[in-house]
Design a protein around this motif. Sequence first.
Motif, short mmCIF file in Angstrom:
data_model
loop_
_atom_site.label_atom_id
_atom_site.label_comp_id
_atom_site.label_asym_id
_atom_site.label_seq_id
_atom_site.Cartn_x
_atom_site.Cartn_y
_atom_site.Cartn_z
N PHE A 152 0.84 -1.20 0.00
CA PHE A 152 0.00 0.00 0.00
C PHE A 152 0.87 1.25 0.00
O PHE A 152 0.63 2.18 -0.78
CB PHE A 152 -0.93 0.00 1.22
N MET A 153 1.88 1.25 0.87
CA MET A 153 2.77 2.42 0.97
C MET A 153 3.51 2.63 -0.35
O MET A 153 3.65 3.76 -0.82
CB MET A 153 3.77 2.23 2.10
N LYS A 154 3.97 1.55 -0.96
CA LYS A 154 4.69 1.66 -2.23
C LYS A 154 3.76 2.14 -3.35
O LYS A 154 4.13 2.99 -4.16
CB LYS A 154 5.28 0.30 -2.60
N LYS A 155 2.54 1.64 -3.35
CA LYS A 155 1.57 2.01 -4.38
C LYS A 155 1.27 3.50 -4.37
O LYS A 155 1.17 4.14 -5.42
CB LYS A 155 0.27 1.22 -4.17
N TYR A 156 1.16 4.08 -3.18
CA TYR A 156 0.84 5.50 -3.06
C TYR A 156 2.04 6.39 -2.78
O TYR A 156 1.89 7.56 -2.49
CB TYR A 156 -0.24 5.69 -2.00
N GLY A 157 3.23 5.81 -2.87
CA GLY A 157 4.46 6.59 -2.71
C GLY A 157 4.62 7.18 -1.32
O GLY A 157 5.13 8.30 -1.19
#
Length: 72
Positions: free
Chosen positions: A61-66
Amino acid sequence: MPKSDIHPTWSKDTPVLWDGKPLCFVGSTKKELQVDIWLANHPFYTKSQVVVDSEGRVERFMKKYGLNSTDN
């Protein structure tokens, strides 16, 4: 006066079939009931249940939304 002949016929001895073999008899409005999974082949009861690895969901999730995990 209630209408007659509107209810399905109830059978006390309807066979429950798995793979063409009768497992038990139950009451039903159907002539026979087909099941795909029952107690003897259910993954939870046969200990063959596959545990879905949900670890890493927050990171994805964190990677997806930077986002960084240190951001507030």
